[in-house]
Design an enzyme around this catalytic site. Structure first.
Site, PDB file in Angstrom:
ATOM      1  N   LYS A 126       0.861  -1.181   0.000  1.00 36.22           N
ATOM      2  CA  LYS A 126       0.000   0.000   0.000  1.00 36.22           C
ATOM      3  C   LYS A 126       0.894   1.226   0.000  1.00 36.22           C
ATOM      4  CE  LYS A 126      -3.836   2.020   2.677  1.00 36.22           C
ATOM      5  NZ  LYS A 126      -4.769   1.788   3.819  1.00 36.22           N
TER       6      LYS A 126
ATOM      7  N   SER B  18     -10.117   0.015   7.011  1.00 35.86           N
ATOM      8  CA  SER B  18      -9.382   0.056   5.749  1.00 35.86           C
ATOM      9  C   SER B  18      -8.769  -1.271   5.327  1.00 35.86           C
ATOM     10  CB  SER B  18      -8.291   1.129   5.809  1.00 35.86           C
ATOM     11  OG  SER B  18      -8.881   2.409   5.766  1.00 35.86           O
TER      12      SER B  18
ATOM     13  N   SER C 108      -9.487   1.905   2.741  1.00 40.58           N
ATOM     14  CA  SER C 108      -8.538   2.618   1.895  1.00 40.58           C
ATOM     15  C   SER C 108      -7.432   1.737   1.332  1.00 40.58           C
ATOM     16  CB  SER C 108      -7.907   3.757   2.691  1.00 40.58           C
ATOM     17  OG  SER C 108      -7.053   3.263   3.717  1.00 40.58           O
TER      18      SER C 108
END
Length: 579
Positions: A214, A310, A286
């Protein structure tokens, strides 16, 4: 009109100045004054004053839900203006996103001690694993099987890395899940892995396995964008601890993957990350790119983060298996800070066992994240969940929001010989009212972005997006933030009582207040697919463990996943034929 024209030429006012402006405009309206140069001149004088007035304090009382007398406001005035000057002096000192506050959250309650008994990590039997005729057929294989191919030198890390890079180039743009392809670094790491293995230096199940990060994790050779326009060219001159630990384990970083801007949602500066099962649908966030790329078979595994959903949310949307570890289990050094008391890093994979193998490599203190601690972790894929004390979130399963898939997952426990007992989360606290803790910490983490007006560069400019959340969080009184955290301590005590008789409990992923409660208390969770909607998109079930109880948590989740098999289905557009 002239007043508004003059105001339009002014610099963007501070919060205090905006309150004064509103008070002043109301004062003018009450006098029936407007449309001349006189109020414009008066407003210019007010702007030049740059000080808080008793009228400003009166407006602030409304925001805080308080009421003071005129005498009390007069008495406060000098100190409030002194504070304002202190704020301005503090803002003259740059504070990097990586600097934590002196106050530190600890999920372990006073007088309690986590288990420190040593344990080992075991691998499943992979003696029969063989290389297929077409290497791309292994794109969705679990880590243990990929590791068996590499360990037995049926496949080189360079071959495996090349295959995943090709899939990332082919499908990454369609999914909008790729920020940066780290192909040069990947090939260097893959070649080093092959050389080490050939020399007999095998490092374990992640050696030579390609993965994706990420893009809030720093890697010093590439930009770290945080998914946001103001930071899209940012290069940090160090590696995140998780990145370094995976490199030490021999893993191969092939991509920096998308996240919703500053870790909210699936919209980033380059587009909207897609759900591999339904390309006109976002992947949720996210950890948007981590879940999307993993489920589409573009990486062997990925790393995501969670502050409030997330990992759970994109794992649910995309059908991934995600582990949100206990707060403090994994160092966040080198990861973008959003909420120092709630941020957590964890693996997003295709199986629970994959999550266990990745977690085994990344957990533990590093001397850089003051909240990270080292505690034992063991994994036995053959362990029986019948030895565990298992609960179920009774009111969440009884709710009309619970689905048939949720109830089927509960029935799967009984099929395994487990008779779960009912548990309830604490109800005596307004948990949803504590949610602003996250917003206040996030506003502090990105204070300079708000004050510089660069928040205007973020793609999403709506009520439920960071620019607005950062701004309104500035109006939360410091006392209320502290009070909410004191109540959070009470919630943690109540949560320990609620889980006193269980090691782990099963829950609908969004049942009741489970998501916010367990993120506030720091409890670990595993989310895995447990069915599909009518449109073919996945749904999920979650398991919540005791603090630092990842082993028991994953043992139960692994047993349910193995028994139900929903993780074995592949999104058709990205599947590999068996020709």
């Amino acid at each position: 009109t002239e007043v508004e024209n003059v105001m339009a030429d002014q610099p963007k006012p501070t919060i205090a100045e905006r309150i004064d402006r509103r008070s002043f405009m109301g004062f003018l309206a009450g006098l029936g004054v407007g449309g001349t140069t006189f109020p414009a001149a008066l407003w210019a004088l007010v702007q030049d004053q740059q000080a808080v007035t008793t009228d400003t304090i009166a407006c602030a009382e409304d925001i805080s839900g308080l009421a003071f007398t005129d005498a009390e406001r007069d008495l406060m005035l000098d100190s409030v203006n002194e504070n304002l000057q202190a704020f301005r002096r503090l803002r003259d000192v740059p504070i990097g996103n990586e600097v934590p506050p002196a106050l530190r959250f600890d999920p372990v309650l006073p007088g309690r001690r986590p288990d420190t008994d040593p344990r080992a990590v075991q691998l499943p039997d992979t003696a029969g694993v063989r290389r297929p005729a077409e290497l791309e057929q292994v794109a969705f294989w679990p880590i243990a099987h990929l590791a068996a191919l590499i360990r037995t030198r049926q496949v080189t890390s360079v071959e495996l890395t090349t295959m995943y890079l090709d899939r990332m180039r082919r499908y990454g743009p369609r999914l909008e899940c790729l920020v940066t392809l780290t192909d040069e670094l990947a090939m260097q790491q893959a070649q080093r892995a092959d050389a080490d293995i050939a020399a007999g230096r095998y490092r374990g199940p992640l050696h030579g396995i390609p993965w994706g990060a990420k893009d809030l994790l720093a890697e010093d050779a590439y930009r770290t964008t945080w998914g946001a326009t103001p930071f899209q060219d940012q290069v940090l001159a160090y590696d995140a601890t998780v990145v370094q630990r995976l490199e030490d384990a021999g893993a191969v970083l092939i991509a920096k993957l998308t996240l919703g801007a500053l870790a909210w949602g699936d919209v980033w500066f380059g587009g909207k990350t897609r759900n591999p099962w339904k390309l006109d649908q976002g992947s949720s966030g996210s950890s948007a790119g981590s879940a999307s790329a993993t489920v589409a078979g573009l990486v062997g595994f990925s790393i995501g983060s969670e502050t409030l959903g997330s990992i759970v949310s994109p794992s649910t949307r995309c059908g991934a298996t995600g582990l949100r570890p206990t707060f403090g289990r994994v160092s966040r050094h080198g990861a973008m800070a959003l909420s120092w008391s709630m941020d957590k890093l964890g693996p997003i994979c295709r199986t629970v066992e994959d999550c266990a193998l990745v977690f085994a490599a990344i957990h533990g203190a590093d001397g850089k994240d003051p909240t990270a601690r080292t505690l034992p972790f063991g994994w036995n894929p053959s362990a029986s969940p019948r030895d565990l004390r298992v609960g179920y979130y009774a009111s969440a399963f009884a709710s009309e929001d619970a689905s048939d898939d949720d109830r089927a997952s509960l029935a799967a426990l009984q099929d395994l010989g487990i008779d779960p007992i009912p548990v309830e989360l604490p109800t005596e606290f307004p948990v949803d009212a504590m949610g602003f803790i996250l917003g206040v910490e996030a506003a502090a983490a990105f204070d300079e972005l708000t004050r510089s007006n660069r928040d205007d560069l973020l793609v999403r400019q709506v009520a439920r997006a960071w620019p607005n959340e950062f701004r309104q969080a500035r109006l939360v009184p410091a006392v209320e933030y502290v009070q909410a955290n004191r109540m959070r301590s009470m919630l943690m005590e109540a949560m320990e009582t609620a889980m006193a008789d269980v090691d782990v409990f099963i829950t609908p992923s969004y049942g009741g207040s489970v998501l916010l409660t367990t993120n506030l208390t720091g409890h670990p969770a595993v989310t895995l697919p447990n069915g599909f909607n009518d449109d073919g998109t996945p749904v999920s079930i979650s398991f919540i463990g005791r603090l630092f109880g990842e082993e028991a948590l994953m043992t139960l989740a692994h047993a349910v996943q193995t028994a139900t098999g929903f993780h074995l289905r592949r999104p058709p557009e990205f599947a590999v034929s068996s020709r």
